[in-house]
Design a protein around this motif. Structure first.
Motif, PDB file in Angstrom:
ATOM      1  N   ASN A 108      -7.885  -0.330 -14.707  1.00  0.00           N
ATOM      2  CA  ASN A 108      -7.502  -0.183 -13.363  1.00  0.00           C
ATOM      3  C   ASN A 108      -7.142  -1.735 -12.906  1.00  0.00           C
ATOM      4  O   ASN A 108      -7.891  -2.651 -13.295  1.00  0.00           O
ATOM      5  N   TRP A 109      -6.365  -1.804 -12.007  1.00  0.00           N
ATOM      6  CA  TRP A 109      -5.822  -3.166 -11.418  1.00  0.00           C
ATOM      7  C   TRP A 109      -5.151  -3.055 -10.257  1.00  0.00           C
ATOM      8  O   TRP A 109      -4.792  -1.960  -9.966  1.00  0.00           O
ATOM      9  N   THR A 129      -3.996   5.070 -17.064  1.00  0.00           N
ATOM     10  CA  THR A 129      -3.812   4.005 -16.009  1.00  0.00           C
ATOM     11  C   THR A 129      -4.449   4.367 -14.786  1.00  0.00           C
ATOM     12  O   THR A 129      -4.119   5.541 -14.452  1.00  0.00           O
ATOM     13  N   CYS A 130      -4.959   3.392 -13.688  1.00  0.00           N
ATOM     14  CA  CYS A 130      -5.660   3.828 -12.599  1.00  0.00           C
ATOM     15  C   CYS A 130      -5.375   3.022 -11.599  1.00  0.00           C
ATOM     16  O   CYS A 130      -5.338   1.802 -11.744  1.00  0.00           O
ATOM     17  N   GLY A 131      -4.659   3.672 -10.586  1.00  0.00           N
ATOM     18  CA  GLY A 131      -4.212   2.764  -9.105  1.00  0.00           C
ATOM     19  C   GLY A 131      -3.149   3.450  -8.614  1.00  0.00           C
ATOM     20  O   GLY A 131      -3.051   4.614  -8.521  1.00  0.00           O
ATOM     21  N   GLY A 132      -2.288   2.576  -7.903  1.00  0.00           N
ATOM     22  CA  GLY A 132      -1.275   3.025  -7.132  1.00  0.00           C
ATOM     23  C   GLY A 132      -1.129   2.974  -5.812  1.00  0.00           C
ATOM     24  O   GLY A 132      -0.379   3.106  -5.037  1.00  0.00           O
ATOM     25  N   LEU A 133      -2.326   3.006  -5.047  1.00  0.00           N
ATOM     26  CA  LEU A 133      -2.549   2.958  -3.806  1.00  0.00           C
ATOM     27  C   LEU A 133      -3.275   1.507  -3.368  1.00  0.00           C
ATOM     28  O   LEU A 133      -4.124   1.030  -4.069  1.00  0.00           O
ATOM     29  N   LEU A 165      -4.734   8.405  -9.844  1.00  0.00           N
ATOM     30  CA  LEU A 165      -4.319   7.890  -8.491  1.00  0.00           C
ATOM     31  C   LEU A 165      -5.647   7.420  -7.631  1.00  0.00           C
ATOM     32  O   LEU A 165      -6.634   7.987  -7.919  1.00  0.00           O
ATOM     33  N   SER A 166      -5.668   6.050  -7.448  1.00  0.00           N
ATOM     34  CA  SER A 166      -6.743   5.430  -6.674  1.00  0.00           C
ATOM     35  C   SER A 166      -6.357   4.285  -5.970  1.00  0.00           C
ATOM     36  O   SER A 166      -5.231   4.129  -6.150  1.00  0.00           O
ATOM     37  N   ASN A 167      -7.149   3.751  -5.007  1.00  0.00           N
ATOM     38  CA  ASN A 167      -6.761   2.513  -4.367  1.00  0.00           C
ATOM     39  C   ASN A 167      -7.216   1.405  -5.312  1.00  0.00           C
ATOM     40  O   ASN A 167      -8.266   1.722  -6.268  1.00  0.00           O
ATOM     41  N   SER A 168      -6.849   0.307  -5.041  1.00  0.00           N
ATOM     42  CA  SER A 168      -7.164  -0.797  -5.888  1.00  0.00           C
ATOM     43  C   SER A 168      -6.998  -2.295  -5.377  1.00  0.00           C
ATOM     44  O   SER A 168      -7.000  -3.315  -6.198  1.00  0.00           O
TER      45      SER A 168
END
Length: 175
Positions: A108-109, A129-133, A165-168
Motif C-alpha cells: 500500500n502507498w 496492490t492496495c490504494g486508488g483513492l 481498493l482503499s484510501n491511502s
C-alpha cells in the motif's frame, strides 16, 4: 516517529552505530509483540508501516543499509499461517522495488499523489496492490461521480487483478 525524521536522518549520517543500537531495541520489542500475537487465534496478519523508504527522504543504499535488515527480521518472523500481511510505504516517491521480495501479500502507498501508479507497481510487486483513492482530494472533496471515476481508473490500471481498493493519503490506509 519517536524522534522525528530530521533527527533520525542526522543520526544515520553522523552516529550510525547509535542509530543501529536504537533500531535493534525497537526490532526486539516488535519481535516480542509478534510473539504475543502468535498466541491469539485467527490473526490474519499485520499492517506494517515504513516511513523512510522514500526517494525524497534518502537513497536506496541508505535505506537498504539502515532499515531493510530490521524490516526483514520482523517480516520473516511472521507465522506462515498469517495470510494477509500488508506493508505501507509512506511518501510520494516510495521505493516499492525494494519490497518486491519481502514476505508480505499486499503493498500500500499513496498511488493517487505519488509514483509509481497502480499499473507500474503491479510489475514491481507479485502480491496485491492496495490504494486508488486519496483521502482528501477524493473522499473529502470529491463528488460521488468523481469518486466513481477514480475507482474506474484504478480498476483499469490494475485490470481488476491483484487489487484492493482503499484510501491511502492520510498516512495510514483504512481498508
Amino acid at each position: 516517529r519517536l524522534s522525528g525524521a530530521d533527527l533520525v536522518l542526522r543520526n544515520m549520517r553522523t552516529h550510525p552505530d547509535r542509530l543501529r543500537t536504537g533500531l535493534n531495541v525497537l526490532t526486539e520489542s516488535t519481535l516480542r509483540f509478534i510473539e504475543a500475537l502468535r498466541r491469539i487465534p485467527n490473526v490474519a496478519g499485520v499492517f506494517y508501516v515504513t516511513e523512510f523508504a522514500n526517494y525524497d527522504t534518502m537513497s536506496e543504499a541508505e535505506y537498504a543499509s539502515f532499515a531493510m535488515p530490521y524490516n526483514l527480521k520482523i517480516l520473516e518472523s511472521l507465522p506462515e499461517r498469517w495470510w494477509f500481511n500488508v506493508i505501507q510505504v509512506q511518501g510520494t516517491s516510495p521505493m516499492l522495488r525494494l519490497f518486491s521480495e519481502l514476505p508480505v501479500q499486499v503493498i500500500n502507498w499513496n498511488a493517487r499523489e505519488g509514483h509509481p501508479d497502480l499499473s507500474q507497481a503491479k510489475s514491481l510487486f507479485a502480491g496485491a496492490t492496495c490504494g486508488g483513492l486519496g483521502d482528501w482530494k477524493d473522499l473529502h472533496q470529491g463528488t460521488p461521480s468523481m469518486i466513481q471515476d477514480v475507482i474506474r481508473q484504478a480498476i483499469q490500471q490494475t485490470e481488476a487483478r491483484r487489487f484492493i481498493l482503499s484510501n491511502s493519503d492520510s498516512g495510514y490506509a483504512t481498508m
